[in-house]
Scaffold this motif. Structure first.
Motif, PDB file in Angstrom:
ATOM      1  N   GLY A 140       0.782  -1.218   0.000  1.00 33.58           N
ATOM      2  CA  GLY A 140       0.000   0.000   0.000  1.00 33.58           C
ATOM      3  C   GLY A 140       0.812   1.264   0.000  1.00 33.58           C
ATOM      4  O   GLY A 140       0.291   2.337   0.296  1.00 33.58           O
ATOM      5  N   LEU A 141       2.105   1.170  -0.347  1.00 29.43           N
ATOM      6  CA  LEU A 141       2.948   2.356  -0.372  1.00 29.43           C
ATOM      7  C   LEU A 141       2.803   3.086  -1.706  1.00 29.43           C
ATOM      8  O   LEU A 141       2.501   2.477  -2.726  1.00 29.43           O
ATOM      9  CB  LEU A 141       4.410   1.964  -0.159  1.00 29.43           C
ATOM     10  CG  LEU A 141       4.745   1.229   1.138  1.00 29.43           C
ATOM     11  CD1 LEU A 141       6.246   1.001   1.244  1.00 29.43           C
ATOM     12  CD2 LEU A 141       4.234   1.991   2.347  1.00 29.43           C
ATOM     13  N   PRO A 142       3.047   4.398  -1.711  1.00 28.86           N
ATOM     14  CA  PRO A 142       2.979   5.145  -2.971  1.00 28.86           C
ATOM     15  C   PRO A 142       4.037   4.636  -3.936  1.00 28.86           C
ATOM     16  O   PRO A 142       5.108   4.178  -3.522  1.00 28.86           O
ATOM     17  CB  PRO A 142       3.272   6.591  -2.537  1.00 28.86           C
ATOM     18  CG  PRO A 142       2.999   6.630  -1.077  1.00 28.86           C
ATOM     19  CD  PRO A 142       3.330   5.267  -0.555  1.00 28.86           C
ATOM     20  N   PRO A 143       3.767   4.705  -5.236  1.00 29.45           N
ATOM     21  CA  PRO A 143       4.766   4.270  -6.225  1.00 29.45           C
ATOM     22  C   PRO A 143       6.037   5.097  -6.112  1.00 29.45           C
ATOM     23  O   PRO A 143       6.000   6.271  -5.750  1.00 29.45           O
ATOM     24  CB  PRO A 143       4.067   4.500  -7.571  1.00 29.45           C
ATOM     25  CG  PRO A 143       2.605   4.553  -7.242  1.00 29.45           C
ATOM     26  CD  PRO A 143       2.511   5.137  -5.865  1.00 29.45           C
ATOM     27  N   SER A 144       7.167   4.472  -6.430  1.00 28.71           N
ATOM     28  CA  SER A 144       8.429   5.204  -6.439  1.00 28.71           C
ATOM     29  C   SER A 144       8.503   6.053  -7.690  1.00 28.71           C
ATOM     30  O   SER A 144       7.810   5.785  -8.678  1.00 28.71           O
ATOM     31  CB  SER A 144       9.609   4.234  -6.392  1.00 28.71           C
ATOM     32  OG  SER A 144       9.609   3.422  -7.553  1.00 28.71           O
ATOM     33  N   PRO A 145       9.350   7.116  -7.706  1.00 28.93           N
ATOM     34  CA  PRO A 145       9.503   7.916  -8.916  1.00 28.93           C
ATOM     35  C   PRO A 145       9.974   7.061 -10.075  1.00 28.93           C
ATOM     36  O   PRO A 145      10.660   6.062  -9.904  1.00 28.93           O
ATOM     37  CB  PRO A 145      10.568   8.948  -8.511  1.00 28.93           C
ATOM     38  CG  PRO A 145      10.520   8.996  -7.026  1.00 28.93           C
ATOM     39  CD  PRO A 145      10.163   7.600  -6.589  1.00 28.93           C
ATOM     40  N   VAL A 184      -3.322   2.161 -12.769  1.00 35.32           N
ATOM     41  CA  VAL A 184      -3.537   1.380 -11.555  1.00 35.32           C
ATOM     42  C   VAL A 184      -3.341   2.273 -10.342  1.00 35.32           C
ATOM     43  O   VAL A 184      -2.311   2.913 -10.184  1.00 35.32           O
ATOM     44  CB  VAL A 184      -2.574   0.193 -11.487  1.00 35.32           C
ATOM     45  CG1 VAL A 184      -2.752  -0.552 -10.179  1.00 35.32           C
ATOM     46  CG2 VAL A 184      -2.823  -0.733 -12.665  1.00 35.32           C
ATOM     47  N   VAL A 185      -4.340   2.333  -9.485  1.00 37.95           N
ATOM     48  CA  VAL A 185      -4.258   3.134  -8.268  1.00 37.95           C
ATOM     49  C   VAL A 185      -3.782   2.246  -7.129  1.00 37.95           C
ATOM     50  O   VAL A 185      -4.383   1.199  -6.877  1.00 37.95           O
ATOM     51  CB  VAL A 185      -5.631   3.742  -7.917  1.00 37.95           C
ATOM     52  CG1 VAL A 185      -5.547   4.533  -6.621  1.00 37.95           C
ATOM     53  CG2 VAL A 185      -6.122   4.616  -9.056  1.00 37.95           C
ATOM     54  N   PRO A 186      -2.699   2.600  -6.425  1.00 40.60           N
ATOM     55  CA  PRO A 186      -2.227   1.764  -5.330  1.00 40.60           C
ATOM     56  C   PRO A 186      -3.226   1.737  -4.194  1.00 40.60           C
ATOM     57  O   PRO A 186      -4.027   2.661  -4.023  1.00 40.60           O
ATOM     58  CB  PRO A 186      -0.913   2.441  -4.906  1.00 40.60           C
ATOM     59  CG  PRO A 186      -1.061   3.858  -5.335  1.00 40.60           C
ATOM     60  CD  PRO A 186      -1.872   3.806  -6.605  1.00 40.60           C
ATOM     61  N   MET A 187      -3.177   0.666  -3.409  1.00 41.56           N
ATOM     62  CA  MET A 187      -4.059   0.570  -2.264  1.00 41.56           C
ATOM     63  C   MET A 187      -3.685   1.620  -1.227  1.00 41.56           C
ATOM     64  O   MET A 187      -2.545   2.075  -1.183  1.00 41.56           O
ATOM     65  CB  MET A 187      -3.972  -0.828  -1.641  1.00 41.56           C
ATOM     66  CG  MET A 187      -4.537  -1.915  -2.529  1.00 41.56           C
ATOM     67  SD  MET A 187      -4.597  -3.500  -1.689  1.00 41.56           S
ATOM     68  CE  MET A 187      -2.871  -3.788  -1.386  1.00 41.56           C
ATOM     69  N   PRO A 188      -4.629   2.022  -0.365  1.00 46.36           N
ATOM     70  CA  PRO A 188      -4.308   3.004   0.670  1.00 46.36           C
ATOM     71  C   PRO A 188      -3.168   2.526   1.548  1.00 46.36           C
ATOM     72  O   PRO A 188      -3.030   1.339   1.822  1.00 46.36           O
ATOM     73  CB  PRO A 188      -5.615   3.109   1.463  1.00 46.36           C
ATOM     74  CG  PRO A 188      -6.675   2.640   0.526  1.00 46.36           C
ATOM     75  CD  PRO A 188      -6.031   1.593  -0.338  1.00 46.36           C
ATOM     76  N   THR A 189      -2.331   3.473   1.995  1.00 46.77           N
ATOM     77  CA  THR A 189      -1.236   3.126   2.887  1.00 46.77           C
ATOM     78  C   THR A 189      -1.794   2.511   4.164  1.00 46.77           C
ATOM     79  O   THR A 189      -2.752   2.996   4.757  1.00 46.77           O
ATOM     80  CB  THR A 189      -0.425   4.395   3.237  1.00 46.77           C
ATOM     81  OG1 THR A 189       0.061   4.955   2.023  1.00 46.77           O
ATOM     82  CG2 THR A 189       0.737   4.046   4.152  1.00 46.77           C
ATOM     83  N   ARG A 190      -1.169   1.393   4.571  1.00 45.89           N
ATOM     84  CA  ARG A 190      -1.640   0.672   5.758  1.00 45.89           C
ATOM     85  C   ARG A 190      -0.576   0.663   6.820  1.00 45.89           C
ATOM     86  O   ARG A 190       0.624   0.724   6.529  1.00 45.89           O
ATOM     87  CB  ARG A 190      -2.029  -0.762   5.375  1.00 45.89           C
ATOM     88  CG  ARG A 190      -3.136  -0.827   4.353  1.00 45.89           C
ATOM     89  CD  ARG A 190      -3.594  -2.256   4.169  1.00 45.89           C
ATOM     90  NE  ARG A 190      -2.539  -3.147   3.719  1.00 45.89           N
ATOM     91  CZ  ARG A 190      -2.117  -3.217   2.489  1.00 45.89           C
ATOM     92  NH1 ARG A 190      -2.634  -2.423   1.570  1.00 45.89           N
ATOM     93  NH2 ARG A 190      -1.174  -4.036   2.135  1.00 45.89           N
TER      94      ARG A 190
END
Length: 235
Positions: free
Chosen positions: A197-202, A222-228
């Motif tokens: 659930g981490l944001p994508p890296s640059p 693709v939208v990443p899952m919310p940070t957990r």
């Protein structure tokens, strides 16, 4: 398990041999170079790499890595990546090397119930391979979700839901003959972080001789899952 933060493991014997042999002199030079490429790669700081005994029956030579994704001391995802090598080539692989991976993470129930979870989970892998400019053929795998309800002495544990992505693919040599496995390892690390659930890296710069990532890869749908922040397995 040997592990260090920042995604660079110590070489302490993660290689295995299908015939049970041991000792570095038996290793083919191509396999040595491939393992060295993996061991010289650094990943995102949230990832800790280690080594584990490699499977002995999948190929004549193998090297296995483990990884965990941790944020604020909590483990959000983990997995294993195995490099297989058959010097005589393997018809099903369409090459002499094969990467076999496992990535898994706990999910919130509402995310796990998404009917498109499997398709999205598989796209995390293919998007990451494209983003990092990896050359590969013959990808295959499964995306599974599992619901766990605890009983008896474990009844106080809350129920949990887990996503598990199993995949394999054949890295293709570039024009200079190198496999550039570091890019494949970084792509796999990005898959783990997506599971966590981490944001994508640059977007990384393409490797020398690699094609520039496509516009689609630069702006993934693709939208990443919310940070957990929930540790794996609950409290």
């Amino acid at each position: 398990m040997a592990g260090v933060s920042g995604g660079k493991p110590r070489y302490e014997g993660g290689s295995g041999f299908g015939d049970g042999a041991s000792g570095e002199p038996a290793l083919p030079e191509a396999f040595r170079a491939a393992v060295a490429d993996l061991l010289g790669t650094r990943l995102r700081p949230e990832i800790t790499l280690g080594e584990t005994p490699a499977p002995r029956r999948l190929a004549p030579y193998a090297h296995a890595l483990t990884a965990t994704v941790e944020v604020d001391g909590e483990e959000l995802a983990d997995g294993r990546l195995v490099l297989l090598h058959d010097p005589s080539g393997h018809e099903a692989w369409r090459g002499e090397f094969r990467l076999v991976s496992l990535a898994q993470a706990d999910l919130e129930r509402e995310i796990a119930d998404d009917p498109l979870l499997a398709e999205v989970g598989w796209s995390w892998l293919t998007d990451a391979l494209e983003q990092f400019g990896c050359a590969y053929v013959e990808p295959g795998g499964t995306v599974s979700r599992a619901y766990s309800q605890y009983f008896g002495a474990m009844a106080e544990r809350p129920s949990s839901t887990e996503i598990e992505i199993r995949a394999s693919w054949t890295p293709v040599p570039r024009g200079d003959g190198s496999l550039d496995l570091g890019t494949h390892l970084r792509a796999w690390g990005e898959l783990l972080c997506q599971c966590a659930g981490l944001p994508p890296s640059p977007l990384p710069l393409p490797a020398p001789g690699a094609p520039s990532p496509s516009t689609a890869a630069q702006t993934s749908s693709v939208v990443p899952m919310p940070t957990r922040r929930q540790p794996r397995g609950g409290v």
